[in-house]
Design an enzyme around this catalytic site. Structure first.
Site, PDB file in Angstrom:
ATOM      1  N   ASP A  34       0.866  -1.188   0.000  1.00  0.00           N
ATOM      2  CA  ASP A  34       0.000   0.000   0.000  1.00  0.00           C
ATOM      3  C   ASP A  34       0.902   1.238   0.000  1.00  0.00           C
ATOM      4  OD1 ASP A  34      -3.265   0.236   0.855  1.00  0.00           O
ATOM      5  OD2 ASP A  34      -2.104   2.091   0.958  1.00  0.00           O
ATOM      6  N   HIS A 176     -19.932  -4.424 -14.534  1.00  0.00           N
ATOM      7  CA  HIS A 176     -20.237  -4.341 -13.103  1.00  0.00           C
ATOM      8  C   HIS A 176     -20.741  -2.936 -12.783  1.00  0.00           C
ATOM      9  CE1 HIS A 176     -20.042  -5.225  -8.882  1.00  0.00           C
ATOM     10  NE2 HIS A 176     -19.124  -4.314  -8.639  1.00  0.00           N
TER      11      HIS A 176
HETATM   12  N1  LIG Z   1     -15.104  -5.259  -8.370  1.00  0.00           N
HETATM   13  C1  LIG Z   1     -15.935  -5.315  -7.344  1.00  0.00           C
HETATM   14  O1  LIG Z   1     -16.860  -6.121  -7.351  1.00  0.00           O
HETATM   15  C2  LIG Z   1     -15.736  -4.418  -6.176  1.00  0.00           C
HETATM   16  C3  LIG Z   1     -14.862  -3.362  -6.269  1.00  0.00           C
HETATM   17  N2  LIG Z   1     -14.621  -2.562  -5.188  1.00  0.00           N
HETATM   18  C4  LIG Z   1     -13.604  -1.519  -5.354  1.00  0.00           C
HETATM   19  O2  LIG Z   1     -12.385  -1.961  -4.764  1.00  0.00           O
HETATM   20  C5  LIG Z   1     -11.577  -0.830  -4.434  1.00  0.00           C
HETATM   21  C6  LIG Z   1     -11.017  -0.985  -3.027  1.00  0.00           C
HETATM   22  O3  LIG Z   1     -12.039  -1.003  -2.066  1.00  0.00           O
HETATM   23  P1  LIG Z   1     -11.675  -0.958  -0.494  1.00  0.00           P
HETATM   24  O4  LIG Z   1     -10.612  -1.940  -0.178  1.00  0.00           O
HETATM   25  O5  LIG Z   1     -12.948  -1.002   0.232  1.00  0.00           O
HETATM   26  O6  LIG Z   1     -11.068   0.516  -0.394  1.00  0.00           O
HETATM   27  P2  LIG Z   1     -10.079   1.111   0.711  1.00  0.00           P
HETATM   28  O7  LIG Z   1     -10.117   2.598   0.582  1.00  0.00           O
HETATM   29  O8  LIG Z   1     -10.377   0.514   2.043  1.00  0.00           O
HETATM   30  O9  LIG Z   1      -8.642   0.584   0.253  1.00  0.00           O
HETATM   31  C7  LIG Z   1      -7.978   1.070  -0.856  1.00  0.00           C
HETATM   32  C8  LIG Z   1      -6.502   1.136  -0.521  1.00  0.00           C
HETATM   33  O10 LIG Z   1      -5.792   1.538  -1.679  1.00  0.00           O
HETATM   34  C9  LIG Z   1      -4.693   2.299  -1.270  1.00  0.00           C
HETATM   35  N3  LIG Z   1      -4.167   3.089  -2.371  1.00  0.00           N
HETATM   36  C10 LIG Z   1      -4.644   4.252  -2.882  1.00  0.00           C
HETATM   37  N4  LIG Z   1      -3.872   4.665  -3.900  1.00  0.00           N
HETATM   38  C11 LIG Z   1      -2.894   3.724  -4.041  1.00  0.00           C
HETATM   39  C12 LIG Z   1      -1.788   3.587  -4.925  1.00  0.00           C
HETATM   40  N5  LIG Z   1      -1.516   4.523  -5.854  1.00  0.00           N
HETATM   41  N6  LIG Z   1      -0.999   2.502  -4.787  1.00  0.00           N
HETATM   42  C13 LIG Z   1      -1.243   1.570  -3.825  1.00  0.00           C
HETATM   43  N7  LIG Z   1      -2.269   1.660  -2.955  1.00  0.00           N
HETATM   44  C14 LIG Z   1      -3.072   2.726  -3.069  1.00  0.00           C
HETATM   45  C15 LIG Z   1      -5.233   3.151  -0.119  1.00  0.00           C
HETATM   46  O11 LIG Z   1      -4.183   3.646   0.706  1.00  0.00           O
HETATM   47  C16 LIG Z   1      -6.158   2.160   0.588  1.00  0.00           C
HETATM   48  O12 LIG Z   1      -5.497   1.503   1.653  1.00  0.00           O
HETATM   49  C17 LIG Z   1     -12.474   0.388  -4.659  1.00  0.00           C
HETATM   50  O13 LIG Z   1     -12.171   0.987  -5.895  1.00  0.00           O
HETATM   51  C18 LIG Z   1     -13.876  -0.214  -4.685  1.00  0.00           C
HETATM   52  O14 LIG Z   1     -14.793   0.580  -5.405  1.00  0.00           O
HETATM   53  C19 LIG Z   1     -15.251  -2.765  -3.997  1.00  0.00           C
HETATM   54  C20 LIG Z   1     -16.144  -3.798  -3.859  1.00  0.00           C
HETATM   55  C21 LIG Z   1     -16.481  -4.691  -4.940  1.00  0.00           C
HETATM   56  O1  LIG Z   2     -20.735  -0.718  -4.869  1.00  0.00           O
HETATM   57  C1  LIG Z   2     -19.529  -0.425  -4.793  1.00  0.00           C
HETATM   58  O2  LIG Z   2     -19.060   0.717  -4.899  1.00  0.00           O
HETATM   59  C2  LIG Z   2     -18.556  -1.544  -4.568  1.00  0.00           C
HETATM   60  C3  LIG Z   2     -18.896  -2.636  -5.492  1.00  0.00           C
HETATM   61  O3  LIG Z   2     -18.549  -2.612  -6.645  1.00  0.00           O
HETATM   62  C4  LIG Z   2     -19.838  -3.650  -5.024  1.00  0.00           C
HETATM   63  O4  LIG Z   2     -20.007  -3.845  -3.810  1.00  0.00           O
HETATM   64  O5  LIG Z   2     -20.445  -4.295  -5.887  1.00  0.00           O
END
Ligand SMILES: NC(=O)C1=CN([C@@H]2O[C@H](COP(=O)(O)OP(=O)(O)OC[C@H]3O[C@@H](n4cnc5c(N)ncnc54)[C@H](O)[C@@H]3O)[C@@H](O)[C@H]2O)C=CC1
Ligand SMILES: O=C([O-])CC(=O)C(=O)O
Length: 320
Positions: A34, A176
């Site tokens: 991170d 998605h």
């Molecule tokens: N594809 C899917 O189905 C889903 C996608 N997501 C997405 O996943 C992503 C992460 O979600 P969370 O873990 O809840 O967010 P979070 O905010 O808890 O974690 C993201 C992490 O990325 C780090 N970060 C930011 N810029 C960075 C960089 N340049 N290099 C390395 N690390 C960096 C931050 O410091 C933070 O610790 C979001 O974009 C969210 O929308 C979330 C749920 C489902």
């Molecule tokens: O809804 C969001 O932002 C995160 C996500 O993609 C999910 O939970 O499906």
């Protein structure tokens, strides 16, 4: 035999949960990465301290230097920002695209042979950009969304019918986002398609449509409740299922955002489709037949992903 190496790029809510699950399942040694120095190290140490109690063997380390991911077998990417109430996933595009550029360069340099699972939103555009920025083979870069969306659909269906989640299968395809395509005809309870269950009187068409809409809104429902971010337990479990299928060559049939080069009539885009994931990464894309309504819904979803890719190109012309 040495253990597999799993690199988690982004150690926030999903990253930490991924590390915990990968440890519990003994998938390999885990590196949390991170830019927020201290977070990956702290989470790694905390989870490692649970290993004597849980009885799993894995080295967990944290880093904020990409050299730590060197030689990783799997990279799971959650780096970036998550949405808050009132935002759509698409609102994250500008900021997360820049993050994908950095992550792509780090993976290209240190883990060019990895199977890369992108989770960062807006998912289909981010995994498309990440593949281009990293230059890794297209079958080795994939996006996680379909397993999560299908799992939500399965849960809601199991609750509706009062049956085990294990006996419900579902396929949610397309992008998605709000246009995702939950396919009733290819989703089953005990092998019986939902469309037949409607005929059998188990559920009305209208009620099924409500469940489908709840599935489409599944991410927003959690964001509305949490208020500080988005879902992380189910997204992490979903990506781990994909990583495990690769590492153990299980050849699971899983919906995933895969690179399409003509399948479904789509070229050079990532969109959710049924895939087979094994040691060769995305080993096969399964082309199911659509009826007219399904085809229209899929095309609408593809068009919305295409417009996000165009928005990415406007910011980073090298992606063209
Ligand atoms: N594809 C899917 O189905 C889903 C996608 N997501 C997405 O996943 C992503 C992460 O979600 P969370 O873990 O809840 O967010 P979070 O905010 O808890 O974690 C993201 C992490 O990325 C780090 N970060 C930011 N810029 C960075 C960089 N340049 N290099 C390395 N690390 C960096 C931050 O410091 C933070 O610790 C979001 O974009 C969210 O929308 C979330 C749920 C489902
Ligand atoms: O809804 C969001 O932002 C995160 C996500 O993609 C999910 O939970 O499906």
């Amino acid at each position: 035999m040495a253990r597999n190496k799993i690199a988690l790029i982004g150690s926030g809510m999903i990253g930490g949960t991924l590390a915990h699950l990968a440890g519990l399942k003994e998938l390999g040694d885990i590196v949390l990465f991170d830019i927020a120095d201290g977070i990956p190290q702290g989470k790694g140490l905390d989870i490692a301290q649970s290993s004597p109690v849980e009885g799993f063997n894995a080295n967990l380390t944290g880093a904020s230097d990409y050299s730590a991911i060197e030689g990783a077998d799997v990279c799971i990417v959650t780096a970036g920002v998550a949405r808050k109430p009132g935002m759509s996933r698409d609102d994250l595009l500008g900021i997360n695209l820049k993050v994908m550029e950095q992550v792509g360069a780090g993976i290209k340099k240190y883990a060019p042979n990895a199977f890369v699972i992108c989770i960062t939103n807006p998912l289909d555009a981010m995994v498309w950009a990440l593949q281009k920025f990293s230059g890794l083979p297209k079958n080795m870069v994939v996006g996680m969304a379909g397993v999560l969306d299908s799992s939500r659909f399965r849960l809601f269906l199991s609750q509706e019918f009062n049956v085990s989640v294990q006996d419900v299968t579902a396929f949610v395809l397309g992008g998605h986002g709000d246009t995702m395509v939950p396919l009733a005809r290819y989703s089953t309870v005990g092998g019986i398609p939902l469309t037949d269950l409607v005929k059998m009187g188990w559920v009305t068409k209208e009620r099924l449509e409500e469940i489908i809409q709840r599935t489409r809104d599944g991410g927003a429902e959690i964001v509305g409740l949490l208020k500080t971010g988005s879902a992380y337990y189910a997204p992490a479990a979903s990506a781990i299922e994909m990583a495990e299928s690769f590492l153990k060559d299980k050849k699971r049939v899983l919906p995933a955002a895969a690179h399409l080069s003509g399948q479904y009539g789509v070229k050079d885009m990532y969109v959710g489709v049924p895939t087979i994931i094994g040691a060769g990464g995305i080993e096969r894309i399964i082309e199911v037949e659509f009826n007219k309504a399904e085809q229209e819904a899929f095309e609408k979803s593809v068009a919305s992903v295409a417009s996000l890719c165009e928005a990415c190109i406007a910011i980073a012309p090298s992606l063209k």
